[in-house]
Design a protein around this motif. Sequence first.
Motif, PDB file in Angstrom:
ATOM      1  N   ALA A  29      92.069  10.772  19.289  1.00  0.00           N
ATOM      2  CA  ALA A  29      91.527  11.403  17.661  1.00  0.00           C
ATOM      3  C   ALA A  29      90.393  11.527  17.972  1.00  0.00           C
ATOM      4  CB  ALA A  29      92.923  11.669  16.939  1.00  0.00           C
ATOM      5  N   GLU A  30      89.870  10.479  17.355  1.00  0.00           N
ATOM      6  CA  GLU A  30      88.375  10.254  17.782  1.00  0.00           C
ATOM      7  C   GLU A  30      87.403  11.295  17.958  1.00  0.00           C
ATOM      8  OE1 GLU A  30      88.512   5.933  16.359  1.00  0.00           O
ATOM      9  OE2 GLU A  30      88.629   7.043  14.118  1.00  0.00           O
ATOM     10  N   THR A  31      87.506  10.602  19.383  1.00  0.00           N
ATOM     11  CA  THR A  31      87.443  10.603  20.553  1.00  0.00           C
ATOM     12  C   THR A  31      87.055  12.403  20.970  1.00  0.00           C
ATOM     13  OG1 THR A  31      87.650   8.729  22.434  1.00  0.00           O
ATOM     14  CG2 THR A  31      86.908  10.627  22.939  1.00  0.00           C
ATOM     15  N   ALA A  32      88.368  13.327  20.691  1.00  0.00           N
ATOM     16  CA  ALA A  32      88.706  14.220  21.005  1.00  0.00           C
ATOM     17  C   ALA A  32      87.740  15.276  19.988  1.00  0.00           C
ATOM     18  CB  ALA A  32      90.085  14.582  20.450  1.00  0.00           C
ATOM     19  N   PHE A  33      88.174  14.330  18.599  1.00  0.00           N
ATOM     20  CA  PHE A  33      87.068  15.564  17.560  1.00  0.00           C
ATOM     21  C   PHE A  33      85.312  15.437  17.634  1.00  0.00           C
ATOM     22  CE2 PHE A  33      84.494  14.700  13.415  1.00  0.00           C
ATOM     23  CZ  PHE A  33      85.286  16.082  12.653  1.00  0.00           C
ATOM     24  N   GLU A  34      85.051  14.029  18.266  1.00  0.00           N
ATOM     25  CA  GLU A  34      83.539  13.793  19.142  1.00  0.00           C
ATOM     26  C   GLU A  34      83.021  15.036  19.282  1.00  0.00           C
ATOM     27  OE1 GLU A  34      83.219   9.686  20.269  1.00  0.00           O
ATOM     28  OE2 GLU A  34      83.108   8.981  18.108  1.00  0.00           O
ATOM     29  N   GLY A  35      83.578  15.438  20.157  1.00  0.00           N
ATOM     30  CA  GLY A  35      84.097  16.566  21.349  1.00  0.00           C
ATOM     31  C   GLY A  35      84.335  17.393  21.016  1.00  0.00           C
ATOM     32  N   ARG A  36      84.096  17.851  19.792  1.00  0.00           N
ATOM     33  CA  ARG A  36      84.867  19.168  19.668  1.00  0.00           C
ATOM     34  C   ARG A  36      86.306  20.201  20.043  1.00  0.00           C
ATOM     35  NH1 ARG A  36      80.335  20.712  16.240  1.00  0.00           N
ATOM     36  NH2 ARG A  36      78.539  19.812  17.423  1.00  0.00           N
ATOM     37  N   ASP A  37      86.944  18.793  19.862  1.00  0.00           N
ATOM     38  CA  ASP A  37      88.470  19.346  20.378  1.00  0.00           C
ATOM     39  C   ASP A  37      89.750  19.169  19.256  1.00  0.00           C
ATOM     40  OD1 ASP A  37      90.337  20.544  21.752  1.00  0.00           O
ATOM     41  OD2 ASP A  37      90.832  19.569  23.240  1.00  0.00           O
ATOM     42  N   TYR A  38      88.916  20.012  18.646  1.00  0.00           N
ATOM     43  CA  TYR A  38      89.691  19.778  17.091  1.00  0.00           C
ATOM     44  C   TYR A  38      91.078  20.283  17.132  1.00  0.00           C
ATOM     45  CZ  TYR A  38      84.786  20.444  15.942  1.00  0.00           C
ATOM     46  OH  TYR A  38      83.578  20.053  15.556  1.00  0.00           O
ATOM     47  N   GLU A  39      91.533  20.646  18.198  1.00  0.00           N
ATOM     48  CA  GLU A  39      93.227  20.722  18.180  1.00  0.00           C
ATOM     49  C   GLU A  39      93.648  19.559  18.838  1.00  0.00           C
ATOM     50  OE1 GLU A  39      96.763  21.141  17.544  1.00  0.00           O
ATOM     51  OE2 GLU A  39      95.399  22.648  16.708  1.00  0.00           O
ATOM     52  N   ARG A  43      96.203  17.014  16.162  1.00  0.00           N
ATOM     53  CA  ARG A  43      97.413  16.748  16.993  1.00  0.00           C
ATOM     54  C   ARG A  43      97.352  14.581  17.122  1.00  0.00           C
ATOM     55  NH1 ARG A  43      98.249  20.333  21.297  1.00  0.00           N
ATOM     56  NH2 ARG A  43      97.510  18.772  22.431  1.00  0.00           N
ATOM     57  N   MET A  44      97.260  14.480  17.759  1.00  0.00           N
ATOM     58  CA  MET A  44      96.681  12.881  17.983  1.00  0.00           C
ATOM     59  C   MET A  44      96.337  12.346  16.679  1.00  0.00           C
ATOM     60  SD  MET A  44      96.636  12.781  21.320  1.00  0.00           S
ATOM     61  CE  MET A  44      96.632  11.051  21.492  1.00  0.00           C
ATOM     62  N   ALA A  45      95.238  12.572  15.838  1.00  0.00           N
ATOM     63  CA  ALA A  45      95.999  11.839  14.776  1.00  0.00           C
ATOM     64  C   ALA A  45      97.253  11.567  13.582  1.00  0.00           C
ATOM     65  CB  ALA A  45      94.990  12.674  13.157  1.00  0.00           C
ATOM     66  N   LEU A  46      97.633  13.483  14.166  1.00  0.00           N
ATOM     67  CA  LEU A  46      99.033  13.242  13.065  1.00  0.00           C
ATOM     68  C   LEU A  46     100.090  12.589  14.081  1.00  0.00           C
ATOM     69  CD1 LEU A  46      99.040  17.788  12.642  1.00  0.00           C
ATOM     70  CD2 LEU A  46      99.663  15.261  11.072  1.00  0.00           C
ATOM     71  N   GLN A  47     100.029  12.015  15.379  1.00  0.00           N
ATOM     72  CA  GLN A  47     101.256  11.530  16.023  1.00  0.00           C
ATOM     73  C   GLN A  47     100.575   9.804  15.784  1.00  0.00           C
ATOM     74  OE1 GLN A  47     100.459  12.118  20.527  1.00  0.00           O
ATOM     75  NE2 GLN A  47     101.766  14.533  19.856  1.00  0.00           N
ATOM     76  N   ALA A  48      98.976   9.464  15.765  1.00  0.00           N
ATOM     77  CA  ALA A  48      99.106   8.329  15.665  1.00  0.00           C
ATOM     78  C   ALA A  48      99.599   8.127  13.724  1.00  0.00           C
ATOM     79  CB  ALA A  48      97.526   7.736  15.058  1.00  0.00           C
ATOM     80  N   GLN A  49      99.162   8.845  12.379  1.00  0.00           N
ATOM     81  CA  GLN A  49      99.717   8.894  11.281  1.00  0.00           C
ATOM     82  C   GLN A  49     101.506   8.627  11.525  1.00  0.00           C
ATOM     83  OE1 GLN A  49      99.317  11.305   8.837  1.00  0.00           O
ATOM     84  NE2 GLN A  49     100.699  10.663   7.532  1.00  0.00           N
ATOM     85  N   VAL A  50     102.727   9.212  12.594  1.00  0.00           N
ATOM     86  CA  VAL A  50     103.475   8.529  12.260  1.00  0.00           C
ATOM     87  C   VAL A  50     103.922   7.539  13.001  1.00  0.00           C
ATOM     88  CG1 VAL A  50     105.443   9.398  13.740  1.00  0.00           C
ATOM     89  CG2 VAL A  50     104.035  11.208  12.954  1.00  0.00           C
ATOM     90  N   ASN A  51     103.461   6.987  14.277  1.00  0.00           N
ATOM     91  CA  ASN A  51     103.811   5.842  14.708  1.00  0.00           C
ATOM     92  C   ASN A  51     103.384   5.070  13.981  1.00  0.00           C
ATOM     93  OD1 ASN A  51     104.911   6.261  17.809  1.00  0.00           O
ATOM     94  ND2 ASN A  51     103.442   7.437  18.347  1.00  0.00           N
TER      95      ASN A  51
END
Length: 88
Positions: A29-39, A43-51
């Motif tokens: 999620a952090e890598t995607a955010f840095e790459g400005r792929d916010y969606e 999604r990855m941050a939410l999945q990380a939270q659930v797991n």
Amino acid sequence: MALDRASQADADALSPVEFDFARRQLAAAETAFEGRDYEVARRMALQAQVNAELAAAKARAATGRAAVHQRTQENEALRRELLGESGR
């Protein structure tokens, strides 16, 4: 943060697969955010939270099972002592 709560519940030791998966998802999620792929980041941050929450719940369950097992052994020893059994 969910990973912090999972860590406090000893999920890294008691539910390592889910905990590691959550950590890897958060890193993604952090890598995607840095790459400005916010969606993807969202999604990855939410999945990380659930797991992480799953890891914490499994860790709490394992801790509870261990406590029940310990109390069961203590009760059995007390029962043997009260009944005069030597435990042989």
